[in-house]
Motif scaffolding. Structure first.
Motif, PDB file in Angstrom:
ATOM      1  N   ALA A 146     -16.800 -14.438  25.075  1.00 40.05           N
ATOM      2  CA  ALA A 146     -15.637 -14.491  24.431  1.00 40.05           C
ATOM      3  C   ALA A 146     -14.716 -13.244  23.742  1.00 40.05           C
ATOM      4  O   ALA A 146     -13.681 -12.936  23.794  1.00 40.05           O
ATOM      5  N   THR A 147     -15.570 -12.265  23.619  1.00 34.67           N
ATOM      6  CA  THR A 147     -15.128 -10.836  23.089  1.00 34.67           C
ATOM      7  C   THR A 147     -15.816  -9.951  24.047  1.00 34.67           C
ATOM      8  O   THR A 147     -16.838 -10.073  24.745  1.00 34.67           O
ATOM      9  N   LYS A 148     -15.030  -8.779  23.795  1.00 35.01           N
ATOM     10  CA  LYS A 148     -15.572  -7.664  24.614  1.00 35.01           C
ATOM     11  C   LYS A 148     -15.467  -6.401  23.785  1.00 35.01           C
ATOM     12  O   LYS A 148     -14.687  -6.309  22.746  1.00 35.01           O
ATOM     13  N   THR A 149     -15.997  -5.261  24.167  1.00 32.76           N
ATOM     14  CA  THR A 149     -16.056  -3.841  23.286  1.00 32.76           C
ATOM     15  C   THR A 149     -14.926  -3.079  23.867  1.00 32.76           C
ATOM     16  O   THR A 149     -14.554  -3.072  25.029  1.00 32.76           O
ATOM     17  N   TYR A 150     -14.197  -2.797  23.113  1.00 37.37           N
ATOM     18  CA  TYR A 150     -12.987  -1.966  23.159  1.00 37.37           C
ATOM     19  C   TYR A 150     -12.945  -0.650  22.892  1.00 37.37           C
ATOM     20  O   TYR A 150     -13.310  -0.516  21.606  1.00 37.37           O
ATOM     21  N   ILE A 151     -12.510   0.607  23.467  1.00 34.85           N
ATOM     22  CA  ILE A 151     -12.728   1.914  22.888  1.00 34.85           C
ATOM     23  C   ILE A 151     -11.114   2.202  22.528  1.00 34.85           C
ATOM     24  O   ILE A 151     -10.280   2.058  23.263  1.00 34.85           O
ATOM     25  N   VAL A 152     -11.070   2.547  21.405  1.00 34.48           N
ATOM     26  CA  VAL A 152      -9.701   3.208  20.773  1.00 34.48           C
ATOM     27  C   VAL A 152      -9.420   4.253  21.244  1.00 34.48           C
ATOM     28  O   VAL A 152      -9.946   5.488  21.537  1.00 34.48           O
ATOM     29  N   LEU A 153      -7.978   4.182  21.916  1.00 36.62           N
ATOM     30  CA  LEU A 153      -7.248   5.193  22.496  1.00 36.62           C
ATOM     31  C   LEU A 153      -6.512   6.170  21.667  1.00 36.62           C
ATOM     32  O   LEU A 153      -6.296   5.678  20.328  1.00 36.62           O
ATOM     33  N   PRO A 154      -6.073   7.216  22.065  1.00 37.80           N
ATOM     34  CA  PRO A 154      -5.319   8.095  21.117  1.00 37.80           C
ATOM     35  C   PRO A 154      -3.935   7.428  20.593  1.00 37.80           C
ATOM     36  O   PRO A 154      -3.273   6.588  21.350  1.00 37.80           O
ATOM     37  N   LYS A 155      -3.501   7.506  19.465  1.00 38.69           N
ATOM     38  CA  LYS A 155      -2.110   6.919  19.020  1.00 38.69           C
ATOM     39  C   LYS A 155      -2.419   5.520  18.539  1.00 38.69           C
ATOM     40  O   LYS A 155      -1.568   5.016  17.843  1.00 38.69           O
ATOM     41  N   GLU A 156      -3.469   4.844  18.860  1.00 36.57           N
ATOM     42  CA  GLU A 156      -3.708   3.508  18.649  1.00 36.57           C
ATOM     43  C   GLU A 156      -4.131   3.248  17.231  1.00 36.57           C
ATOM     44  O   GLU A 156      -5.028   3.682  16.721  1.00 36.57           O
ATOM     45  N   LYS A 184      -9.921   5.451  14.290  1.00 38.02           N
ATOM     46  CA  LYS A 184     -10.220   6.639  15.193  1.00 38.02           C
ATOM     47  C   LYS A 184     -10.405   6.653  16.685  1.00 38.02           C
ATOM     48  O   LYS A 184     -10.890   5.601  17.269  1.00 38.02           O
ATOM     49  N   GLU A 185      -9.719   7.618  17.244  1.00 38.40           N
ATOM     50  CA  GLU A 185     -10.050   7.953  18.843  1.00 38.40           C
ATOM     51  C   GLU A 185     -11.430   7.750  19.158  1.00 38.40           C
ATOM     52  O   GLU A 185     -12.187   8.377  18.685  1.00 38.40           O
ATOM     53  N   GLY A 186     -11.887   6.643  20.104  1.00 39.71           N
ATOM     54  CA  GLY A 186     -13.253   6.639  20.676  1.00 39.71           C
ATOM     55  C   GLY A 186     -13.809   5.615  19.826  1.00 39.71           C
ATOM     56  O   GLY A 186     -15.006   5.178  20.287  1.00 39.71           O
ATOM     57  N   GLN A 187     -13.339   5.121  18.659  1.00 38.60           N
ATOM     58  CA  GLN A 187     -14.106   3.892  18.044  1.00 38.60           C
ATOM     59  C   GLN A 187     -14.192   2.730  18.845  1.00 38.60           C
ATOM     60  O   GLN A 187     -13.420   2.495  19.569  1.00 38.60           O
ATOM     61  N   GLU A 188     -15.334   2.445  18.882  1.00 34.87           N
ATOM     62  CA  GLU A 188     -15.684   0.894  19.482  1.00 34.87           C
ATOM     63  C   GLU A 188     -15.361  -0.495  18.595  1.00 34.87           C
ATOM     64  O   GLU A 188     -15.985  -0.102  17.451  1.00 34.87           O
ATOM     65  N   VAL A 602      -1.457  21.067  22.156  1.00 32.93           N
ATOM     66  CA  VAL A 602      -0.763  20.125  23.026  1.00 32.93           C
ATOM     67  C   VAL A 602      -1.632  18.771  22.640  1.00 32.93           C
ATOM     68  O   VAL A 602      -0.931  17.605  22.618  1.00 32.93           O
ATOM     69  N   ASN A 603      -2.630  18.621  22.878  1.00 35.93           N
ATOM     70  CA  ASN A 603      -3.569  17.614  22.841  1.00 35.93           C
ATOM     71  C   ASN A 603      -3.997  17.320  21.401  1.00 35.93           C
ATOM     72  O   ASN A 603      -3.946  15.884  20.954  1.00 35.93           O
ATOM     73  N   ASN A 604      -4.185  18.155  20.472  1.00 37.54           N
ATOM     74  CA  ASN A 604      -4.593  17.853  18.961  1.00 37.54           C
ATOM     75  C   ASN A 604      -3.449  17.486  18.054  1.00 37.54           C
ATOM     76  O   ASN A 604      -3.609  16.502  17.206  1.00 37.54           O
ATOM     77  N   ALA A 605      -2.268  17.914  18.496  1.00 38.18           N
ATOM     78  CA  ALA A 605      -1.176  17.746  17.571  1.00 38.18           C
ATOM     79  C   ALA A 605      -0.115  17.089  18.597  1.00 38.18           C
ATOM     80  O   ALA A 605       0.794  17.827  19.028  1.00 38.18           O
ATOM     81  N   GLN A 606      -0.172  15.790  18.861  1.00 33.34           N
ATOM     82  CA  GLN A 606       0.662  15.214  19.781  1.00 33.34           C
ATOM     83  C   GLN A 606       2.040  15.174  19.466  1.00 33.34           C
ATOM     84  O   GLN A 606       2.922  15.125  20.360  1.00 33.34           O
ATOM     85  N   LEU A 607       2.209  15.107  18.304  1.00 38.78           N
ATOM     86  CA  LEU A 607       3.947  14.900  17.669  1.00 38.78           C
ATOM     87  C   LEU A 607       3.820  15.474  16.236  1.00 38.78           C
ATOM     88  O   LEU A 607       3.208  15.042  15.225  1.00 38.78           O
TER      89      LEU A 607
END
Length: 645
Positions: A146-156, A184-188, A602-607
Motif C-alpha cells: 500500500a505504501t512505498k519508499t520515496y526519495i525527496v528531490l531537490p526543491k521538494e 531534506k534532499e535525499g531523505q526517504e 549553480v547546483n548549491n544555490a538554485q535560486l
C-alpha cells in the motif's frame, strides 16, 4: 492524589509515545469498495478507519486515499487459489437444495451452477444429474504494497509531495511521524504506492492552495473567485474525492496570501550559508572611457558625464558595486576588488588581461558591451575564470560565461504560459502594427482561437498609420474575460490602443441586459513605447497591464536597507544600473563564499534574489550558463507589482 496524577502523566506519556511511534499505510479507494471490505482486507475495524479518516463517514469516493494503521495492516493478505481437479457425479434426492449440497461437498453454490448451467434458468429438482467440482485449494500470501519508499528531490517540500501523491499534509505526516518540519534532499519517506502515471506534477505556472478547515466550494468561490466546475477542471480528482481539509489544489495565478502556497520555495538566502571566510578576489570591467572626460572644470566634467551614456551607466553600476562591497564586509567577508576601464575597446580588454594576473581571480563582472565581453570571455577561458555579463542576452556562451540577464525568448514564454494557464479567459486578441505582424501570427499559432487585429494604413501612402478604431476591437471582444496582446514599438500606437481598450471595459448591468466585459492587457515585448509620455498609466492600471521582466522595481516604501544606504551616501535614490551593480556583486560574492566556486554554486544555490533581480543559472549542454528565471509583473493602482505564482 499526587500518585494518581503521576500515574496519569505516565499513562499519557506512554500513550503519546505509542501514537507517535506508530506508522501508517494507505489505501486508494476503488469504485465499488466499502469501508467494511477495506477494513476486512487490512484486518482493522471500520472504527479504526473512521478515526483516522473522518471524511469517510460521509461516504467513500473513488481515488480517495485512506490512512490505515500499519501495525494491523502489516498482517499479510491471504487469498485462496482454487485449482479444478475433476468432478463427482451426484443425483439429486428429495429435499436437497443447492445450499445443502454446497455444505455437503464444501463448494459454493456458484461453483455448482457454473458447471451445471441449466441451474441458472431452472430450480433444482429431484433426480437432476449434477457434476460437483472437486478443487485443490492453495493459500497465497500477498505482500502489502500500500505504501512505498520515496526519495525527496531537490526543491521538494511537504506540500509538493502531498499534492504529487494526492493526499493531505496531515496524511503525509501520519505516514511519516518522524520526518521533521523541513524535508531534506535525499531523505526517504513513506508515500502511497501509486503508479507513475497517477502521480501529479507541480506546474510552476500555477498557484497552489491549501484547503482550510470547514472550507467548501462556496467559501472557495468567495475567496478565490473560482466556481466548483473550474476547480474540478484543474483538479479532476475533486469530482470523486470532494474537498478535504489540508488537501492541495491547483489554481490559476493568484495574489492572495491566506492559503496560497509559495511554489518558488527553493529561494535561498546565501547570507545565511557562508561557509568560506578566506579572501576572495574579483575584477570589475566597465567602459568608463575616462580619457574622454574633460577635467578642466566641474562644469566640463559634468558635461562629459552627461554626454557619454557609457560613462553614465558605468558610474551608476560602480556605485551599486561599492554599496555591495560595504555590505559584504559587514558580513565578515574579505574581498579584493580590481576595477578596470575597458574604454569600450576590445584591444584594451586584451591588454588588461595580458598585463595583469587573472589566474587567482575568482570571478570577473563585466564588461557591459557585447563585443568587449566576448573578447574578455575568450581570453579568460584559458584560466577557467568565470565571467558574468550584466546586460547581454545574445552572447557566445563559452563554458566560463554566466549570462545574468534572461533571454527575450524566456520573457516571451513566461507571458505565453501565464495566458495559457488562465482557465478564466474567454477570448484572446492579438493587436499589432505591420512591423510586428509575425509576432501576432506566432501568438495565433499558440492560441488558434485568437483574433488578430492590425493597425490601419494611411489611405494615401499605404504606410502604417499606427491606430485602430473602437469598432475594430469592439467587434471581437466577448463577454467575460478577454486577454489582449499588444505588440509594437510605437508609443503613439500604445497610447491609441490602451485608450480604446480602457473605454470598452464594461460592468454587468442586469437592468440593461449588459454582460460584464473584462480586459487584461499583455505583451511579449515590454519596451520603451509603453513608457512614453503620451501613454496613460491610468489606462495601463485599469487594464492590469501584465508583462514578463528581467527585473522588478523596488518599492521605496519597503524600507530596503540598500536603498536607505545608497540614498544616505549619494543623496539620490538608486536607478536600475546602480541596483544591478549591487545585486550582481552581492550574488557573485555570496555564491563564491557559500560554494566551492561559482560553477558549483549553480547546483548549491538554485535560486537567489536581491533588490530587483533574481538568479537561477542553468548550463547549456555544450557551453556556459544562462539565467533561467524572470518576473511576471503588472500595473496595479499606478504601481508595478509582482504577480505571485
Amino acid at each position: 492524589m499526587i500518585k494518581f496524577f503521576s500515574v496519569l502523566c505516565l499513562v499519557l506519556l506512554f500513550s503519546f509515545n505509542t501514537v507517535n511511534a506508530q506508522n501508517f499505510s494507505t489505501h486508494q479507494v476503488k469504485k465499488g469498495e466499502t469501508i467494511e471490505g477495506i477494513a476486512k482486507r487490512y484486518y482493522v475495524t471500520p472504527f479504526d478507519i473512521y478515526s483516522l479518516n473522518p471524511d469517510a463517514k460521509k461516504g467513500l469516493k473513488p481515488n480517495t486515499v485512506l490512512i490505515i494503521p500499519i501495525s494491523k495492516a502489516n498482517k499479510p493478505k491471504v487469498s485462496i487459489v482454487k485449482e479444478l481437479q475433476g468432478f463427482k457425479n451426484h443425483r439429486t434426492k428429495k429435499k436437497e437444495t443447492l445450499y445443502s449440497l454446497s455444505k455437503l461437498y464444501n463448494v459454493s453454490e456458484d461453483d455448482i451452477k457454473k458447471y451445471n448451467k441449466f441451474l441458472y434458468a431452472n430450480p433444482l429438482r429431484k433426480g437432476d444429474k449434477l457434476q460437483i467440482p472437486r478443487f485443490k485449494t492453495t493459500e497465497v500470501v500477498e505482500e502489502n504494497t500500500a505504501t512505498k519508499t520515496y526519495i525527496v528531490l531537490p526543491k521538494e517540500g511537504k506540500w509538493r509531495i502531498a499534492y504529487k501523491f494526492g493526499i493531505t499534509l496531515e496524511e503525509l505526516e501520519l505516514l511519516n511521524p518522524e520526518m521533521g518540519d523541513v524535508l531534506k534532499e535525499g531523505q526517504e519517506i513513506n508515500v502511497p504506492n501509486l503508479d507513475d502515471t497517477e502521480e501529479k506534477v507541480v506546474d510552476e505556472q500555477y498557484s497552489y492552495y491549501k484547503v482550510l478547515p470547514k472550507e467548501g466550494f462556496y467559501r472557495l468561490k468567495l475567496k478565490l473567485g473560482l466556481e466548483q466546475s473550474q476547480l474540478e477542471a484543474l483538479n479532476p480528482d475533486l469530482k470523486e474525492t470532494g474537498l478535504k481539509k489540508g488537501m492541495i489544489l491547483k489554481i490559476p495565478y493568484s495574489n492572495l496570501a491566506n492559503g496560497i502556497i509559495e511554489v518558488d520555495s527553493s529561494r535561498i538566502n546565501l547570507a545565511d550559508s557562508i561557509a568560506d571566510f578566506s579572501s576572495k578576489h574579483i575584477a570589475v570591467m566597465l567602459p568608463f572611457r575616462l580619457s574622454r572626460v574633460d577635467f578642466d572644470s566641474v562644469a566640463d566634467t559634468k558635461r562629459s558625464i552627461k554626454n557619454d551614456p557609457y560613462l553614465n551607466a558605468s558610474l551608476d553600476f560602480h556605485s551599486g558595486v561599492l554599496i555591495a562591497i560595504d555590505s559584504l564586509k559587514k558580513l565578515g567577508i574579505s574581498l579584493k576588488v580590481d576595477v578596470y576601464d575597458t574604454k569600450r575597446q576590445e584591444s584594451e580588454v586584451a591588454r588588461i588581461i595580458a598585463d595583469n594576473n587573472f589566474e587567482d581571480v575568482n570571478a570577473v563582472i563585466g564588461p557591459l558591451t557585447s563585443l568587449s565581453f566576448d573578447k574578455a570571455a575568450s581570453e579568460l577561458r584559458q584560466y577557467h575564470v568565470p565571467i558574468i555579463s550584466p546586460i547581454g542576452t545574445n552572447l557566445k556562451l563559452y563554458d566560463n560565461v554566466f549570462q545574468s540577464r534572461p533571454s527575450d525568448d524566456l520573457l516571451k514564454s513566461k507571458i505565453i504560459n501565464y495566458v495559457r494557464t488562465d482557465t478564466l479567459v474567454k477570448h484572446i486578441i492579438a493587436i499589432s502594427d505591420t512591423k510586428n505582424r509575425e509576432v501576432a501570427n506566432s501568438i495565433k499559432r499558440e492560441f488558434n482561437f485568437a483574433s488578430l487585429i492590425e493597425s490601419r494604413k494611411d489611405k494615401e501612402t499605404g504606410k502604417d498609420a499606427y491606430y485602430v478604431s473602437v469598432d475594430d476591437i469592439k467587434d471581437v471582444l466577448k463577454p467575460g474575460a478577454n486577454i489582449v496582446f499588444l505588440e509594437t514599438e510605437n508609443s503613439g500606437f500604445v497610447s491609441n490602443v490602451t485608450s480604446v481598450l480602457a473605454s470598452l471595459i464594461q460592468e454587468e448591468n442586469k437592468e440593461e441586459n449588459l454582460e460584464a466585459i473584462d480586459i487584461i492587457l499583455v505583451t511579449t515585448n515590454k519596451n520603451a513605447a509603453f513608457e512614453g509620455d503620451e501613454v496613460s498609466n491610468e489606462h495601463l492600471s485599469k487594464l492590469q497591464f501584465h508583462f514578463a521582466s528581467s527585473t522588478k522595481a523596488y518599492n521605496e516604501t519597503d524600507n530596503n536597507t540598500f536603498v536607505k544606504n545608497y540614498s544616505r551616501l549619494y543623496d539620490i535614490t538608486p536607478n536600475k544600473w546602480a541596483v544591478k551593480g549591487f545585486d550582481l556583486t552581492m550574488d557573485v560574492v555570496l555564491r563564491l563564499v557559500s560554494s566551492e566556486d561559482l560553477y558549483a554554486s549553480v547546483n548549491n544555490a538554485q535560486l537567489t534574489e536581491y533588490v530587483e533581480n533574481k538568479f537561477a543559472y542553468k548550463k547549456k549542454l555544450y557551453g556556459g550558463y544562462y539565467n533561467d528565471t524572470v518576473y511576471l509583473v503588472k500595473y496595479d493602482d499606478l504601481a508595478i507589482v509582482e504577480v505571485k505564482q
